[in-house]
Design an enzyme around this catalytic site. Sequence first.
Site, mmCIF file in Angstrom:
data_model
loop_
_atom_site.group_PDB
_atom_site.id
_atom_site.type_symbol
_atom_site.label_atom_id
_atom_site.label_comp_id
_atom_site.label_asym_id
_atom_site.label_seq_id
_atom_site.Cartn_x
_atom_site.Cartn_y
_atom_site.Cartn_z
ATOM 1 C CB SER A 248 -10.062 -7.037 -1.982
ATOM 2 O OG SER A 248 -11.103 -6.139 -1.808
ATOM 3 C CB THR B 211 -10.966 -3.071 -6.334
ATOM 4 O OG1 THR B 211 -9.443 -3.954 -6.347
ATOM 5 C CG2 THR B 211 -10.460 -2.115 -6.436
ATOM 6 N NE ARG C 242 -0.056 -5.419 -9.356
ATOM 7 C CZ ARG C 242 -1.269 -4.957 -9.784
ATOM 8 N NH1 ARG C 242 -1.631 -4.493 -8.651
ATOM 9 N NH2 ARG C 242 -1.988 -5.652 -10.310
ATOM 10 N N GLY D 209 -1.116 -1.222 -9.728
ATOM 11 C CA GLY D 209 -2.308 -2.171 -10.651
ATOM 12 C C GLY D 209 -2.892 -0.837 -11.267
#
Length: 351
Positions: free
Chosen positions: A83, A203, A231, A233
């Site tokens: 991640s 994350t 994209r 976040g």
Amino acid sequence: MSTTRREFLKRASAAGVGALAVSALPESIISQTQSAVKPVAISSGNGIPAVTKAIELIRSGSDALDAVIAGVNIVEDDPNDTSVGYGGLPNEEGVVELDAAVMHGPTHRAGAVASIRNIKNPSKVARLVMERTDHVLIVGEGALRFARAHGFVEENLLTDRARQEWLKWKENLSTKDDWLPPHTPDDKDIGAMFEPFFRNTGTIHCGAIDLKGNISCVTTTSGLAYKIPGRVGDSPIIGAGLYCDNEVGSAGSTGRGEANLINCSSVMVVEFMRQGKSPEQACLDVCKRIAEHNTMRRLKRDDGKPDFNVNFYAINKKGEFGGAAIWHGPKFAFHDGTSARLLDCAYLYKK
Ligand code: ASP
């Protein structure tokens, strides 16, 4: 006539400043009062190595920002954490794009990069955006060029494990396209997602208080797995995926980034703490806010509750801490200066 330490602390405390307002003190007094400040570090559930490293550095005199960045670098470098950083799951085209931001309490400065490719420690680049530019956020190709200018070496971040995960996702998206998972000539609906569709998230956020009582934080991520290229976040957005105010505390988040972007969540956590809420209550209240603002039907379960999770991690100036999530389950890592442990996040709902 020089002020004695005892007199000073008495006055500071009478003024409501407390022993923790060390950053405002002259250097000579800081060194005398260092032991009064309790270093702490908080992180997401994948952050035991990060908080351990951060506290080790803080104990040897590091600024909180150096400490938290060194902490998350361990996870960015780890190919087994899919991640964050190297080994992170890629976008829908199989390309790893990373987002990161840092915020430094004492100077109230911040830096961030988004959609950066080929650089495994975006948190280090984010720090340079803060220190070596007059900007806060640099994205995409510009971020990569900026990193190159500062001597960062490009490397392939897509591990074999992440590539295979991505391929499995791509080959099971539809029975009508041309990408086929392993099959036999007799199979009919080749490419139907047999496992429940799981959109990986993850994350690392890390925040800490150093020996001077200064607070800083960092968030770094490979973002939503299989996202549309470009994209971005919440993680590299100051106020959404992280925020700190040296006089109040720090907060950061993992989970559905879009929810934090439209609720400015991390700054809300800090503002709730400024109003006197505990870190845990502040995190919970932002979870509630997200649930109340969640209007899209596709993001709701049949009972109206959010069909996603968002987790928060917060510390205040006094070293109090808390974590909370919309849904029960996530843990957070906390180091109290002596040892690191994993703790359950408070939550709004349990399945
Ligand atoms: N918050 C990250 C993002 O939306 C992902 C995550 O934490 O899982 O990019």
